[in-house]
Design an enzyme around this catalytic site. Structure first.
Site, PDB file in Angstrom:
ATOM      1  N   GLU A 225       0.891  -1.176   0.000  1.00  0.00           N
ATOM      2  CA  GLU A 225       0.000   0.000   0.000  1.00  0.00           C
ATOM      3  C   GLU A 225       0.916   1.209   0.000  1.00  0.00           C
ATOM      4  O   GLU A 225       1.467   1.583   1.033  1.00  0.00           O
ATOM      5  CB  GLU A 225      -0.889  -0.033   1.258  1.00  0.00           C
ATOM      6  CG  GLU A 225      -1.807  -1.240   1.355  1.00  0.00           C
ATOM      7  CD  GLU A 225      -3.053  -1.094   0.477  1.00  0.00           C
ATOM      8  OE1 GLU A 225      -3.348   0.018   0.038  1.00  0.00           O
ATOM      9  OE2 GLU A 225      -3.719  -2.120   0.227  1.00  0.00           O
ATOM     10  N   CYS A 259      -2.023   9.665   2.445  1.00  0.00           N
ATOM     11  CA  CYS A 259      -1.574   9.047   1.181  1.00  0.00           C
ATOM     12  C   CYS A 259      -2.519   9.347   0.026  1.00  0.00           C
ATOM     13  O   CYS A 259      -2.092   9.441  -1.109  1.00  0.00           O
ATOM     14  CB  CYS A 259      -1.428   7.544   1.366  1.00  0.00           C
ATOM     15  SG  CYS A 259      -2.937   6.759   1.937  1.00  0.00           S
TER      16      CYS A 259
HETATM   17  N1  LIG Z   1      -1.480   3.301   0.328  1.00  0.00           N
HETATM   18  C1  LIG Z   1      -1.712   3.548   1.598  1.00  0.00           C
HETATM   19  O1  LIG Z   1      -2.656   3.047   2.202  1.00  0.00           O
HETATM   20  C2  LIG Z   1      -0.813   4.482   2.364  1.00  0.00           C
HETATM   21  C3  LIG Z   1      -1.213   4.906   3.626  1.00  0.00           C
HETATM   22  C4  LIG Z   1      -0.386   5.751   4.336  1.00  0.00           C
HETATM   23  C5  LIG Z   1       0.811   6.161   3.819  1.00  0.00           C
HETATM   24  N2  LIG Z   1       1.177   5.750   2.578  1.00  0.00           N
HETATM   25  C6  LIG Z   1       2.431   6.224   2.012  1.00  0.00           C
HETATM   26  O2  LIG Z   1       3.467   6.089   2.982  1.00  0.00           O
HETATM   27  C7  LIG Z   1       4.424   7.110   2.827  1.00  0.00           C
HETATM   28  C8  LIG Z   1       4.632   7.845   4.129  1.00  0.00           C
HETATM   29  O3  LIG Z   1       4.842   6.967   5.182  1.00  0.00           O
HETATM   30  P1  LIG Z   1       6.305   6.693   5.776  1.00  0.00           P
HETATM   31  O4  LIG Z   1       7.142   7.921   5.658  1.00  0.00           O
HETATM   32  O5  LIG Z   1       6.130   6.090   7.123  1.00  0.00           O
HETATM   33  O6  LIG Z   1       6.837   5.625   4.759  1.00  0.00           O
HETATM   34  P2  LIG Z   1       8.210   4.817   4.786  1.00  0.00           P
HETATM   35  O7  LIG Z   1       8.208   3.993   3.565  1.00  0.00           O
HETATM   36  O8  LIG Z   1       9.375   5.719   5.033  1.00  0.00           O
HETATM   37  O9  LIG Z   1       8.101   3.904   6.101  1.00  0.00           O
HETATM   38  C9  LIG Z   1       7.088   2.937   6.261  1.00  0.00           C
HETATM   39  C10 LIG Z   1       7.581   1.843   7.177  1.00  0.00           C
HETATM   40  O10 LIG Z   1       8.718   1.229   6.585  1.00  0.00           O
HETATM   41  C11 LIG Z   1       9.809   1.196   7.503  1.00  0.00           C
HETATM   42  N3  LIG Z   1      11.063   1.404   6.769  1.00  0.00           N
HETATM   43  C12 LIG Z   1      11.662   2.589   6.494  1.00  0.00           C
HETATM   44  N4  LIG Z   1      12.803   2.378   5.795  1.00  0.00           N
HETATM   45  C13 LIG Z   1      12.902   1.039   5.628  1.00  0.00           C
HETATM   46  C14 LIG Z   1      13.860   0.206   4.985  1.00  0.00           C
HETATM   47  N5  LIG Z   1      14.938   0.714   4.384  1.00  0.00           N
HETATM   48  N6  LIG Z   1      13.645  -1.123   4.995  1.00  0.00           N
HETATM   49  C15 LIG Z   1      12.547  -1.647   5.582  1.00  0.00           C
HETATM   50  N7  LIG Z   1      11.615  -0.894   6.217  1.00  0.00           N
HETATM   51  C16 LIG Z   1      11.796   0.423   6.243  1.00  0.00           C
HETATM   52  C17 LIG Z   1       9.536   2.315   8.479  1.00  0.00           C
HETATM   53  O11 LIG Z   1      10.185   2.051   9.707  1.00  0.00           O
HETATM   54  C18 LIG Z   1       8.023   2.301   8.560  1.00  0.00           C
HETATM   55  O12 LIG Z   1       7.579   1.368   9.526  1.00  0.00           O
HETATM   56  C19 LIG Z   1       3.864   8.021   1.747  1.00  0.00           C
HETATM   57  O13 LIG Z   1       4.449   7.702   0.514  1.00  0.00           O
HETATM   58  C20 LIG Z   1       2.395   7.690   1.751  1.00  0.00           C
HETATM   59  O14 LIG Z   1       1.731   8.007   0.550  1.00  0.00           O
HETATM   60  C21 LIG Z   1       0.409   4.910   1.853  1.00  0.00           C
END
Ligand SMILES: NC(=O)c1ccc[n+]([C@@H]2O[C@H](COP(=O)([O-])OP(=O)(O)OC[C@H]3O[C@@H](n4cnc5c(N)ncnc54)[C@H](O)[C@@H]3O)[C@@H](O)[C@H]2O)c1
Length: 480
Positions: A225, A259
């Site tokens: 997602e 998002c």
């Molecule tokens: N489609 C949806 O339902 C939805 C909902 C909310 C947010 N989002 C998207 O999420 C993003 C914002 O959220 P964010 O900043 O928390 O996202 P992110 O991808 O930075 O982090 C998400 C999760 O991944 C983990 N993570 C970070 N780096 C990682 C790595 N190198 N390896 C493995 N895991 C890692 C983080 O600790 C966190 O738990 C935006 O792009 C937003 O559009 C999508």
């Protein structure tokens, strides 16, 4: 703002050992849960729902502590969707779990067939920070309804929410059923080393690619997602006032950190000034005039200093390239505050038109031809959401037929998330797979195809092969 970082050195080794121990314990439980019935699964969903409601005040306090989120927004966007997800499962799980009978296809005469819904087994849920409770516990409901064990990793950026989620999970489940590990990327990567049966990841497309690469090592299935730049179109026939009210509500709830928030707006040039006028009026009525907005109790803050600096740099870059601030633009970095800002006259090469904004800036771009807007949308990665505001069916049909996005709304924004009977997800760069309701149950289930013999017609094709066998095959090729 505290960010929950991963422990270092021997402490991290200890975390890895813990993760492995819990994962192994969940392996035994997952085997038992293959036979779990509706009652056992729903008992877990009900307990989770009750625990969330019992911790409601703590969830609200955490939303405020993490990013100044108004209580109403916490209730509406963090608690309500999880309760709705739980209630949907409580009402419908019996139907979802029931094997689905299918008619035999022509070649399968003499058999009966059905789809059996098996739990995937051990699943990992990795959540983002912007709706930390909703996007952790919502998928958790689906995973439990489907009969899985779960390891949950919430985001390190909203430590207060993570602490409450941890409390809820530990109050309700034993660690072999549902366990929670806090930490940043290294903890997530330690989890991703393990051969989970399914990984449900919500976050950025960049990390989604890392998750999918890790899943590939074990051929774990994934639901991704993700995010992206969700465009909104307002044509010359739209109800401009209703559009302004709804788009700005969708945009500035959670201070633009959603998002599926409208990322930027294409508005027909003939109505742009009128639309901007409505927008300014809506913002003033929602959050006050000018400097008053910084004191509005209806506006959340940006999650941390890093993201405040990131959003500020998008604004600085846009204005340096000639964009005009229609309203907003005030910044207090120490308070992680950027006023709700509308931008006009943004050049195409501005950074704000390349990256997901994920903050309180809203570019408004005038257009003359709908075809040009469609071409621009199609030149970008497929968005998570697309919104079209119009009273002209031909324009609506054109946009819906000539573009692609994870989800869409016509004369509305963001509510596709709340529709429990629709799949919620992206497409390609904005995601793979779907969540919510029945789709969430399916994401965490394996659809096992089962064929049962009634009459053994296959023996017509057993060797030794004869001319009759060939004639029969030929007949099948003709008639199948
Ligand atoms: N489609 C949806 O339902 C939805 C909902 C909310 C947010 N989002 C998207 O999420 C993003 C914002 O959220 P964010 O900043 O928390 O996202 P992110 O991808 O930075 O982090 C998400 C999760 O991944 C983990 N993570 C970070 N780096 C990682 C790595 N190198 N390896 C493995 N895991 C890692 C983080 O600790 C966190 O738990 C935006 O792009 C937003 O559009 C999508």
């Amino acid at each position: 703002m505290n960010i929950m970082t991963t422990p270092t050195g021997t402490e991290f080794d200890q975390t890895q050992l813990e993760i492995r121990r819990v994962f192994d314990a969940q392996g035994i439980t997952a085997l038992r849960l293959r036979q779990s019935g509706k009652a056992e699964r729903l008992q877990k969903v009900r307990k989770l729902k009750s625990a969330l409601l019992a911790h409601k005040d703590e969830v609200i306090a955490a939303g405020f502590a993490d990013f100044g989120k108004p209580a109403v927004e916490v209730e509406l966007s963090e608690i309500l969707p999880v309760i709705a997800e739980a209630n949907d499962a409580i009402r419908k799980l019996g139907r979802w779990m029931k094997p689905k009978k299918v008619w035999p296809s022509r070649m399968m005469a003499g058999t009966s067939g059905y789809t059996q819904y098996e739990p995937k087994g051990r699943v990992l849920i990795v959540a983002p920070w912007n709706y930390p409770v909703n996007l952790s516990l919502g998928p958790l409901v689906s995973a439990l309804a489907a009969g899985n064990t779960v390891i949950l990793k919430p985001s390190e950026m909203t430590p207060h929410a993570s602490a409450v989620i941890g409390k809820i999970v530990r109050a309700v489940f034993t660690e072999d059923e549902v366990a929670l590990f806090e930490g940043d990327a290294p903890v997530a990567q330690a989890l991703l080393e393990l051969p989970f049966d399914h990984i449900f990841f919500t976050g950025s497309p960049a990390v989604g690619k890392i998750v999918m690469a890790a899943a590939a090592k074990h051929l774990a299935s994934v639901t991704l997602e993700l995010g992206g730049k969700s465009p909104t179109i307002v044509d010359q026939t739209a109800d401009l006032r209703a559009a302004a009210q709804n788009i700005l509500w969708a945009k500035f709830t959670n201070n633009g950190q959603t998002c599926i928030a409208p990322d930027h707006i294409y508005v027909h040039a003939s109505v742009k000034e009128a639309f901007l006028g409505h927008c300014v009026a809506v913002l003033e009525s929602a959050y006050g005039k000018g400097a008053e907005q910084a004191g509005s109790a209806s506006l959340a803050r940006i999650v941390n200093q890093r993201h405040t600096a990131r959003v500020k740099s998008l604004l600085d870059d846009a204005t340096a390239r000639g964009a005009r601030i229609v309203t907003g633009g005030a910044i207090d970095e120490a308070q992680r505050y950027i006023a709700p800002t509308l931008l006009d006259g943004i050049p195409d090469d501005a950074k704000i038109m390349r990256e997901e904004i994920f903050g309180p800036l809203l570019p408004v771009i005038g257009y003359d031809q709908l075809d040009t807007v469609i071409a621009r949308i199609n030149a970008e990665p497929k968005p998570l959401a697309l919104y079209v505001w119009s009273r002209k069916q031909a324009n609506i049909a054109k946009v819906m037929q000539q573009t692609s996005s994870g989800g869409a709304c016509i004369n509305h924004c963001v509510v596709q998330f709340l529709h429990g009977n629709l799949p919620f997800g992206g497409v390609n760069n904005s995601g793979i797979g779907s969540a919510h309701g029945h789709y969430g149950f399916l994401a965490f289930s394996h659809e096992r195809a089962v064929v049962r013999t009634r009459i053994m017609l296959a023996k017509m094709f057993y060797p030794p092969y004869s001319s009759l066998t060939r004639r029969l095959v030929a007949l099948f090729i003709k008639t199948v």
